[in-house]
Write a protein that holds these residues in place. Sequence first.
Motif, PDB file in Angstrom:
ATOM      1  N   ILE A   3     -35.293   0.103  16.773  1.00 32.37           N
ATOM      2  CA  ILE A   3     -34.432  -1.046  16.509  1.00 32.37           C
ATOM      3  C   ILE A   3     -33.327  -1.125  17.540  1.00 32.37           C
ATOM      4  N   TYR A   6     -34.670  -2.574  20.805  1.00 34.38           N
ATOM      5  CA  TYR A   6     -34.907  -4.010  20.720  1.00 34.38           C
ATOM      6  C   TYR A   6     -33.595  -4.782  20.667  1.00 34.38           C
ATOM      7  N   SER A   7     -32.577  -4.201  20.045  1.00 39.45           N
ATOM      8  CA  SER A   7     -31.271  -4.868  20.001  1.00 39.45           C
ATOM      9  C   SER A   7     -30.689  -4.989  21.397  1.00 39.45           C
ATOM     10  N   LEU A  10     -32.468  -7.770  23.161  1.00 46.51           N
ATOM     11  CA  LEU A  10     -31.992  -9.081  22.737  1.00 46.51           C
ATOM     12  C   LEU A  10     -30.659  -9.418  23.390  1.00 46.51           C
ATOM     13  N   TRP A 166     -43.947  -5.420  12.935  1.00 48.25           N
ATOM     14  CA  TRP A 166     -43.429  -4.786  14.149  1.00 48.25           C
ATOM     15  C   TRP A 166     -44.361  -5.004  15.336  1.00 48.25           C
ATOM     16  N   TYR A 169     -43.521  -8.323  16.611  1.00 49.60           N
ATOM     17  CA  TYR A 169     -42.227  -8.231  17.295  1.00 49.60           C
ATOM     18  C   TYR A 169     -42.394  -7.667  18.703  1.00 49.60           C
ATOM     19  N   SER A 173     -41.619  -9.592  22.210  1.00 45.25           N
ATOM     20  CA  SER A 173     -40.668  -9.002  23.158  1.00 45.25           C
ATOM     21  C   SER A 173     -41.280  -8.913  24.548  1.00 45.25           C
ATOM     22  N   SER A 206     -36.856 -12.088  15.281  1.00 43.58           N
ATOM     23  CA  SER A 206     -36.065 -10.884  14.998  1.00 43.58           C
ATOM     24  C   SER A 206     -35.165 -11.102  13.788  1.00 43.58           C
ATOM     25  N   HIS A 262     -28.563 -11.765  13.060  1.00 43.67           N
ATOM     26  CA  HIS A 262     -29.485 -10.633  13.156  1.00 43.67           C
ATOM     27  C   HIS A 262     -28.729  -9.314  13.164  1.00 43.67           C
TER      28      HIS A 262
END
Length: 264
Positions: A3, A6-7, A10, A166, A169, A173, A206, A262
């Motif tokens: 996580i 991915y944050s 983003l 996931w 996701y 991404s 997300s 998010h």
Amino acid sequence: MMIDRYSIALFLVLSFLVGVLDASAGDSDLRYRACVAQCEKTGCVGERCFPHCKFPSDRVAIEGPWYMQEPLYLKWKQWDCHSDCRYNCMIDREKEREALGDGPVKYHGKWPFRRVFGIQEPASVAFSALNLAMHFHGWLSFFILLYYNLPLKQDKKAYYEFASLWHIYGLLSMNSWFWSAVFHSRDVDLTEKLDYSSAVALLGYSLILAILRSFNVRDEAARVMVAAPFLAFVTTHILYLNFYTLDYGWNMKVCKVMGVAHEG
């Protein structure tokens, strides 16, 4: 860990979007504008002349036989007289500014760049490619962990009920960073829209995933009910950007709201 990565991704996507919105002092410079206008008339910037300036922006030769037409590799890269004039005038103007002790300024929403092997922004392309590689490695590691290192159900599905979400996701991404690399290698209308659309799709999904995961929504029908309004909004927003107007300000507001929601 996944996580967090991915944050960060983003955040970088939003950073790329923010960069486009900043005011551009360079293309407002009268000397730069005069240089571009002169180049488009003569096909030259200083002693550098561009043979394909004999061709208009619609790629149709003004005169001459077929073998005098614009080379295929130029058509593929979509370099034309206008873009070459902008680029070379930008380079010359920045040299003049540097000689006067002035710092660089943005041109058409971007910092000055130098083409490398036809790539418009090599540093941004490299960072996007590295992020793409990182996300591919993360997605592949997740896939191997689920289906090769952990026990599976009798129907060969993973016990982890959020696995499929996931996977989607990870694919979104990778898609986003792929089009980011393409966009920064050559900024044209199509690549810009694909880059923005991919980033918006990633942010929207997300947000959906964060809600489903935070409230531990496991029932498929409940997941559909939660996701439907968000999917409808994101789809409408992407269609608006692509087929109505690419409104940078409105898009930034939408992305900020989804990003803050998010993270919250």
